[in-house]
Design an enzyme around this catalytic site. Structure first.
Site, PDB file in Angstrom:
ATOM      1  N   ASP A  31       0.867  -1.177   0.000  1.00 24.17           N
ATOM      2  CA  ASP A  31       0.000   0.000   0.000  1.00 24.17           C
ATOM      3  C   ASP A  31       0.904   1.227   0.000  1.00 24.17           C
ATOM      4  O   ASP A  31       1.985   1.194   0.604  1.00 24.17           O
ATOM      5  CB  ASP A  31      -0.887   0.003   1.245  1.00 24.17           C
ATOM      6  CG  ASP A  31      -2.127   0.854   1.055  1.00 24.17           C
ATOM      7  OD1 ASP A  31      -3.226   0.278   0.894  1.00 24.17           O
ATOM      8  OD2 ASP A  31      -2.001   2.104   1.040  1.00 24.17           O
ATOM      9  N   GLU A 162     -14.231  -9.418  -6.820  1.00 21.05           N
ATOM     10  CA  GLU A 162     -14.483  -9.910  -5.455  1.00 21.05           C
ATOM     11  C   GLU A 162     -15.963  -9.751  -5.124  1.00 21.05           C
ATOM     12  O   GLU A 162     -16.620  -8.831  -5.597  1.00 21.05           O
ATOM     13  CB  GLU A 162     -13.605  -9.155  -4.458  1.00 21.05           C
ATOM     14  CG  GLU A 162     -13.800  -7.639  -4.411  1.00 21.05           C
ATOM     15  CD  GLU A 162     -14.931  -7.183  -3.542  1.00 21.05           C
ATOM     16  OE1 GLU A 162     -15.325  -7.976  -2.665  1.00 21.05           O
ATOM     17  OE2 GLU A 162     -15.438  -6.067  -3.749  1.00 21.05           O
ATOM     18  N   GLU A 166     -18.473  -7.021   3.708  1.00 17.35           N
ATOM     19  CA  GLU A 166     -17.826  -6.584   4.940  1.00 17.35           C
ATOM     20  C   GLU A 166     -18.523  -7.247   6.121  1.00 17.35           C
ATOM     21  O   GLU A 166     -19.734  -7.436   6.113  1.00 17.35           O
ATOM     22  CB  GLU A 166     -17.925  -5.063   5.072  1.00 17.35           C
ATOM     23  CG  GLU A 166     -16.999  -4.374   4.101  1.00 17.35           C
ATOM     24  CD  GLU A 166     -16.992  -2.869   4.274  1.00 17.35           C
ATOM     25  OE1 GLU A 166     -17.274  -2.389   5.372  1.00 17.35           O
ATOM     26  OE2 GLU A 166     -16.696  -2.192   3.286  1.00 17.35           O
ATOM     27  N   LYS A 262     -34.816  -7.626   2.720  1.00 20.00           N
ATOM     28  CA  LYS A 262     -35.096  -6.999   4.016  1.00 20.00           C
ATOM     29  C   LYS A 262     -35.341  -5.522   3.800  1.00 20.00           C
ATOM     30  O   LYS A 262     -34.447  -4.774   3.391  1.00 20.00           O
ATOM     31  CB  LYS A 262     -33.914  -7.189   4.961  1.00 20.00           C
ATOM     32  CG  LYS A 262     -34.080  -8.418   5.850  1.00 20.00           C
ATOM     33  CD  LYS A 262     -33.103  -8.427   6.996  1.00 20.00           C
ATOM     34  CE  LYS A 262     -33.654  -7.606   8.128  1.00 20.00           C
ATOM     35  NZ  LYS A 262     -32.748  -7.183   9.132  1.00 20.00           N
ATOM     36  N   CYS A 271     -19.690  -0.361  -1.633  1.00 23.26           N
ATOM     37  CA  CYS A 271     -19.863  -1.028  -2.934  1.00 23.26           C
ATOM     38  C   CYS A 271     -21.180  -0.728  -3.632  1.00 23.26           C
ATOM     39  O   CYS A 271     -21.176  -0.149  -4.717  1.00 23.26           O
ATOM     40  CB  CYS A 271     -19.718  -2.532  -2.761  1.00 23.26           C
ATOM     41  SG  CYS A 271     -18.042  -2.996  -2.369  1.00 23.26           S
ATOM     42  N   LYS A 331     -23.826  -1.197   8.013  1.00 30.84           N
ATOM     43  CA  LYS A 331     -24.438  -2.476   8.365  1.00 30.84           C
ATOM     44  C   LYS A 331     -23.731  -2.995   9.614  1.00 30.84           C
ATOM     45  O   LYS A 331     -22.692  -2.427  10.007  1.00 30.84           O
ATOM     46  CB  LYS A 331     -24.361  -3.467   7.209  1.00 30.84           C
ATOM     47  CG  LYS A 331     -22.966  -3.946   6.879  1.00 30.84           C
ATOM     48  CD  LYS A 331     -23.061  -5.018   5.819  1.00 30.84           C
ATOM     49  CE  LYS A 331     -21.800  -5.828   5.720  1.00 30.84           C
ATOM     50  NZ  LYS A 331     -21.868  -6.870   4.725  1.00 30.84           N
ATOM     51  N   ARG A 338     -18.928   4.372   5.182  1.00 33.01           N
ATOM     52  CA  ARG A 338     -18.972   4.906   3.816  1.00 33.01           C
ATOM     53  C   ARG A 338     -20.371   4.748   3.231  1.00 33.01           C
ATOM     54  O   ARG A 338     -20.945   3.664   3.263  1.00 33.01           O
ATOM     55  CB  ARG A 338     -17.929   4.207   2.938  1.00 33.01           C
ATOM     56  CG  ARG A 338     -16.526   4.709   3.214  1.00 33.01           C
ATOM     57  CD  ARG A 338     -15.502   3.974   2.404  1.00 33.01           C
ATOM     58  NE  ARG A 338     -15.324   2.606   2.871  1.00 33.01           N
ATOM     59  CZ  ARG A 338     -14.541   1.712   2.279  1.00 33.01           C
ATOM     60  NH1 ARG A 338     -13.906   2.027   1.177  1.00 33.01           N
ATOM     61  NH2 ARG A 338     -14.417   0.498   2.776  1.00 33.01           N
TER      62      ARG A 338
HETATM   63  C1  UDX Z   1     -21.644  -5.852  -1.100  1.00 35.12           C
HETATM   64  C2  UDX Z   1     -21.947  -7.170  -1.855  1.00 35.12           C
HETATM   65  O1  UDX Z   1     -22.902  -7.938  -1.121  1.00 35.12           O
HETATM   66  C3  UDX Z   1     -20.669  -7.957  -2.055  1.00 35.12           C
HETATM   67  O2  UDX Z   1     -20.924  -9.119  -2.814  1.00 35.12           O
HETATM   68  C4  UDX Z   1     -19.727  -7.009  -2.795  1.00 35.12           C
HETATM   69  O3  UDX Z   1     -18.823  -7.496  -3.582  1.00 35.12           O
HETATM   70  C5  UDX Z   1     -19.403  -5.817  -1.954  1.00 35.12           C
HETATM   71  O4  UDX Z   1     -20.640  -5.126  -1.759  1.00 35.12           O
HETATM   72  P1  UDX Z   1     -21.253  -5.118   1.403  1.00 35.12           P
HETATM   73  O5  UDX Z   1     -21.132  -3.733   0.865  1.00 35.12           O
HETATM   74  O6  UDX Z   1     -20.263  -5.590   2.410  1.00 35.12           O
HETATM   75  O7  UDX Z   1     -21.227  -6.186   0.216  1.00 35.12           O
HETATM   76  O8  UDX Z   1     -22.691  -5.210   2.094  1.00 35.12           O
HETATM   77  P2  UDX Z   1     -24.036  -6.033   1.902  1.00 35.12           P
HETATM   78  O9  UDX Z   1     -24.123  -7.101   2.910  1.00 35.12           O
HETATM   79  O10 UDX Z   1     -24.251  -6.432   0.501  1.00 35.12           O
HETATM   80  O11 UDX Z   1     -25.093  -4.919   2.303  1.00 35.12           O
HETATM   81  C6  UDX Z   1     -25.169  -3.671   1.587  1.00 35.12           C
HETATM   82  C7  UDX Z   1     -26.217  -2.773   2.160  1.00 35.12           C
HETATM   83  O12 UDX Z   1     -27.516  -3.245   1.875  1.00 35.12           O
HETATM   84  C8  UDX Z   1     -26.157  -2.591   3.678  1.00 35.12           C
HETATM   85  O13 UDX Z   1     -26.353  -1.228   3.974  1.00 35.12           O
HETATM   86  C9  UDX Z   1     -27.295  -3.434   4.179  1.00 35.12           C
HETATM   87  O14 UDX Z   1     -27.799  -2.988   5.407  1.00 35.12           O
HETATM   88  C10 UDX Z   1     -28.309  -3.269   3.055  1.00 35.12           C
HETATM   89  N1  UDX Z   1     -29.278  -4.370   2.918  1.00 35.12           N
HETATM   90  C11 UDX Z   1     -28.847  -5.626   2.633  1.00 35.12           C
HETATM   91  C12 UDX Z   1     -30.628  -4.115   3.036  1.00 35.12           C
HETATM   92  O15 UDX Z   1     -31.048  -2.976   3.271  1.00 35.12           O
HETATM   93  N2  UDX Z   1     -31.513  -5.147   2.874  1.00 35.12           N
HETATM   94  C13 UDX Z   1     -31.118  -6.410   2.592  1.00 35.12           C
HETATM   95  O16 UDX Z   1     -31.992  -7.290   2.456  1.00 35.12           O
HETATM   96  C14 UDX Z   1     -29.738  -6.657   2.481  1.00 35.12           C
END
Ligand code: UDX
Length: 443
Positions: A31, A162, A166, A262, A271, A331, A338
């Site tokens: 990095d 990927e 998280e 949800k 992401c 989450k 972010r």
């Molecule tokens: C996401 C993708 O899932 C992962 O495959 C990718 O490559 C990186 O981005 P991440 O950002 O870690 O992962 O979070 P994720 O678990 O997908 O949740 C994203 C957001 O959606 C969160 O704010 C979560 O609270 C929200 N969410 C998720 C909902 O509001 N409802 C749901 O049913 C699921």
């Protein structure tokens, strides 16, 4: 055992590097933030990810995981080089590829130097995009390397997006639903087959552009699913139906699936928001207007405003009202804020001149950087004290264990808005709380 280099020790890079070391490969992570590298060497992980510290420690102790701030060192010591640097959104919402570009140039310089030192020696590298990048990025990486390196250097470009979430990134690395590999040479394919051999899941080998698109299409689809159920939640509220039951009924259809249905205040994180926005821009550039995704964004934005509307429905005027915010991270199980919905909700509440008190098990320090002047406490009861309303914005499991009886006694008025539909409303009602969820039918 393969020699793997990872450029970018952020969430994706560090998890990927540590996990490849766990599989027995020799990994060097790089990095350009020297301070960060020093911290990681001393096991101070710059972000919270369950289980990561342990495997970084194990990798370092076994001599399989090392860290540097020199791209040259990475290129010299690895056959496979993963580019896992950030692709943050520009002001217009496009993916900013300047980090990928800089890294590519640095790789080219390193390759040139290595070749000059040892002109006779065979030099082959497999260069892999791990960051989420627009389709065509690989072509730019290839073109740049071809233009900037002398002849006699062999390399393949590949895309291996990927899908790590998280908070469960380590588990996702070892137990993914699938691995997508865009690689167009047999030599490159063989290397991937070997490094991913211990992981048992479908492995899709494809051309590079399809691999790049799979990532965009998947993340955008996940965002679409969330916005879809949020739209249904809003309809449920209007007709008096229950979104949880509707989601269950929909999700049992295997073609739909129950994940990502949800309802709540919408998606955040590093992401989904960025990927949806970048995908819309990529499509505009190639002459396709992806209006469906624009609507996905609008619904996601609306969910945040909905919290303010619900707060006003309960409290009438928000000016001078004391509102406790429970949950700041985008989450649970992460300190990452972010694009967290909490940022926008706090902003809107401050505009209404509400007085805010905030609690989160991990993300307080990060939020202080954005809103230094509001009240934070590590003590949830101190936050609840004197509040007119509590707003839950992250579904941390530990929130369910709070002593709500005590909380009610501490509050001025017993109002709760549950932005994640995760609290037991029947129990809260029995304690005398007035509860509002998102599209939940409260009987
Ligand atoms: C996401 C993708 O899932 C992962 O495959 C990718 O490559 C990186 O981005 P991440 O950002 O870690 O992962 O979070 P994720 O678990 O997908 O949740 C994203 C957001 O959606 C969160 O704010 C979560 O609270 C929200 N969410 C998720 C909902 O509001 N409802 C749901 O049913 C699921």
């Amino acid at each position: 055992m393969r020699k793997i280099g990872i450029i970018g020790a952020g969430h994706v890079g560090l998890v990927t590097g540590a996990c490849f070391a766990k599989l027995g490969n020799k990994v060097i992570c790089c990095d350009n933030d020297r301070e960060k590298i020093e911290k990681i060497k001393n096991l101070i992980i710059p972000f919270y990810e369950p289980g990561l510290e342990e495997i970084v420690k194990e990798g370092i102790e076994k001599g399989l995981l090392s860290f540097t701030d020199s791209i040259y060192e990475v290129v010299e010591n690895s056959e496979i080089i993963f580019i896992a640097v950030g692709t943050p959104p520009t002001e217009e919402g496009k993916a900013d590829l300047s980090y990928v570009e800089n890294v590519t140039i640095e790789i080219a310089k390193a390759l040139t130097k290595i070749k000059e030192k040892n002109p006779q020696k065979e030099l082959y590298k497999l260069i892999v995009e791990k960051s989420t990048v627009p389709v065509f990025t690989s072509e730019w990486v290839r073109k740049t390397l071809e233009l900037l390196t002398p002849t006699g250097i062999e390399f393949d470009i590949a895309a291996n997006p990927e899908f790590l979430r998280e908070g469960s990134a380590i588990n996702d690395f070892f137990h993914p639903d699938r691995i997508i590999i865009g690689v167009e040479s047999e030599r490159g394919k063989k290397i991937f087959e070997e490094i991913y051999e211990p992981i048992n899941c479908p492995k899709i080998f494809t051309d590079i552009k399809s691999a790049e698109l799979i990532k965009h299409a998947s993340n955008s689809f996940l965002a679409l699913k969330i916005s879809y159920i949020n739209a249904i939640a809003n309809i449920c509220e209007k007709v008096g139906a229950d979104v949880e039951v509707v989601a269950e009924g929909m999700g049992l259809d295997r073609r739909i699936g129950k994940e990502f249905l949800k309802a709540g205040i919408g998606y955040g994180g590093s992401c989904l928001p960025k990927d949806v926005s970048a995908f819309i821009h990529i499509c505009e550039e190639i002459g396709y207007s992806f209006n469906l995704l624009k609507e996905v964004q609008k619904i996601n934005q609306y969910q945040r405003q909905l919290i303010i509307k619900k707060a006003k429905d309960l409290l009438w005027n928000l000016k001078g009202k004391i509102i406790g915010i429970f949950g700041l991270s985008f989450k649970p199980n992460t300190d990452d804020i972010r694009e967290a919905p909490s940022i926008e909700v706090i902003n809107l509440l401050l505009k209404e001149k509400a007085i805010l008190k905030c609690y989160d098990p991990k993300a307080i320090e990060n939020m202080k950087k954005i809103y230094p002047d509001i009240f934070y406490s590590e003590d949830p009861y101190l936050v609840a004290k004197d509040c007119n309303l509590l707003v839950f914005l992250t579904d941390w499991e530990c929130f369910k264990e709070l002593d709500f009886k005590k909380i009610k006694e501490l509050m001025q008025t017993p109002y709760i808005i549950d932005g994640r539909n995760f609290l037991n409303y029947k129990f809260l009602k029995s304690l005398g709380f007035v509860y509002r969820g998102i599209g939940r039918k409260i009987d």
